[in-house]
Write an enzyme that holds these catalytic residues in place. Structure first.
Site, PDB file in Angstrom:
ATOM      1  N   SER A  15      -2.020   4.764  -8.904  1.00  0.00           N
ATOM      2  CA  SER A  15      -2.748   4.672  -7.637  1.00  0.00           C
ATOM      3  C   SER A  15      -2.478   5.892  -6.776  1.00  0.00           C
ATOM      4  O   SER A  15      -1.402   6.495  -6.842  1.00  0.00           O
ATOM      5  CB  SER A  15      -2.308   3.410  -6.884  1.00  0.00           C
ATOM      6  OG  SER A  15      -2.820   3.385  -5.564  1.00  0.00           O
ATOM      7  N   TYR A  71       4.951  -0.609  -2.845  1.00  0.00           N
ATOM      8  CA  TYR A  71       3.858  -0.292  -3.771  1.00  0.00           C
ATOM      9  C   TYR A  71       3.760   1.206  -4.002  1.00  0.00           C
ATOM     10  O   TYR A  71       3.589   1.665  -5.137  1.00  0.00           O
ATOM     11  CB  TYR A  71       2.552  -0.835  -3.204  1.00  0.00           C
ATOM     12  CG  TYR A  71       1.352  -0.622  -4.091  1.00  0.00           C
ATOM     13  CD1 TYR A  71       1.240  -1.262  -5.317  1.00  0.00           C
ATOM     14  CD2 TYR A  71       0.303   0.212  -3.689  1.00  0.00           C
ATOM     15  CE1 TYR A  71       0.133  -1.078  -6.132  1.00  0.00           C
ATOM     16  CE2 TYR A  71      -0.805   0.400  -4.488  1.00  0.00           C
ATOM     17  CZ  TYR A  71      -0.890  -0.245  -5.705  1.00  0.00           C
ATOM     18  OH  TYR A  71      -1.993  -0.054  -6.510  1.00  0.00           O
ATOM     19  N   LYS A 115       4.138   3.066  -7.622  1.00  0.00           N
ATOM     20  CA  LYS A 115       3.086   3.847  -8.277  1.00  0.00           C
ATOM     21  C   LYS A 115       3.477   5.315  -8.426  1.00  0.00           C
ATOM     22  O   LYS A 115       3.076   5.976  -9.390  1.00  0.00           O
ATOM     23  CB  LYS A 115       1.770   3.714  -7.495  1.00  0.00           C
ATOM     24  CG  LYS A 115       1.141   2.335  -7.601  1.00  0.00           C
ATOM     25  CD  LYS A 115       0.871   1.937  -9.049  1.00  0.00           C
ATOM     26  CE  LYS A 115       0.095   0.636  -9.154  1.00  0.00           C
ATOM     27  NZ  LYS A 115      -0.130   0.204 -10.552  1.00  0.00           N
TER      28      LYS A 115
END
Length: 229
Positions: free
Chosen positions: A123, A136, A140
């Site tokens: 991402s 997150y 990633k």
């Protein structure tokens, strides 16, 4: 959101595909409409299930060519509200599972097909800092870096690449997005729209194909033109 259209595109392209998800009912519709689909319910957070999964895929198809590490995600939460357990669980979900599946799969790729390819769904959150996404974003970022490291370890037999996904119309996003948020997100994207899961699926198919035979260790942005330094 991304896994289903990716699986469907691979099936339409003529691949035999092992479909993985925690719930069998999420896989049933695809499996029922494609004879070359193998439905394998699995929770990739469970190490024993990961090991059994690879064995079942080999038993079903006799070979393993491609691995798409699509499982992942995490909701927004401020850094001060993110517990140690949140942080570590997010890392295991987005990074450790992909590492484990790759480590388990590569020997079978080489033994049964002579070569292979791994595609990690990463991402832009891993290279584009924003508030509320510390767990997150770090996950990633680690997944993208791990992609480059594994590409070095597994060359020349197995290629490893990742897709740096931007804001994409999946249920994870649309469940909390309103019209104003969508307009704001689109206005910050050079292509002036959100991505569709099919955009990501098309890149995954390219990375799995002979057209990408000399591509490894790359994180390819499918994000509408958002770039970071």
């Amino acid at each position: 959101g991304i896994g289903k259209p990716t699986a469907e595109l691979f099936l339409r392209a003529g691949w035999q595909v092992a479909l993985l998800a925690r719930r069998a009912d999420e896989l049933a519709a695809i499996g029922a409409s494609h004879a070359s689909a193998l439905v394998l319910p699995c929770d990739v957070m469970d190490a024993a299930q990961r090991e059994a999964l690879v064995a079942r895929a080999i038993a079903g198809f006799g070979r393993l060519d491609i691995l798409v590490n699509n499982a992942g995600g995490w909701g927004p939460k401020s850094a001060l509200e993110t517990t140690d357990e949140d942080f570590e669980t997010c890392f295991r979900f987005n990074v450790t599972t992909a590492f484990s599946m790759s480590r388990l799969s590569v020997p079978h790729m080489v033994a049964t097909a002579g070569k292979g390819a791994i595609i990690n769904i990463s991402s832009m959150a891993g290279s584009h800092p924003q508030p509320g996404f510390v767990a997150y974003g770090v996950g990633k970022a680690a997944l993208s870096w791990m992609t480059q490291e594994l590409a070095q370890d597994f060359a020349p037999k197995v290629r490893v690449n990742a897709i740096g996904v931007g804001a994409t119309r999946t249920t994870a996003l649309t469940n909390f997005m309103n019209d104003e948020m969508e307009r704001t997100m689109a206005s910050r994207t050079p292509m002036a729209r959100l991505g569709d899961p099919e955009d990501v699926a098309a890149c995954a198919l390219y990375l799995a194909s002979p057209a990408a035979a000399y591509v490894t260790g790359e994180v390819i942005g499918v994000n509408g033109g958002i770039v970071t330094s």
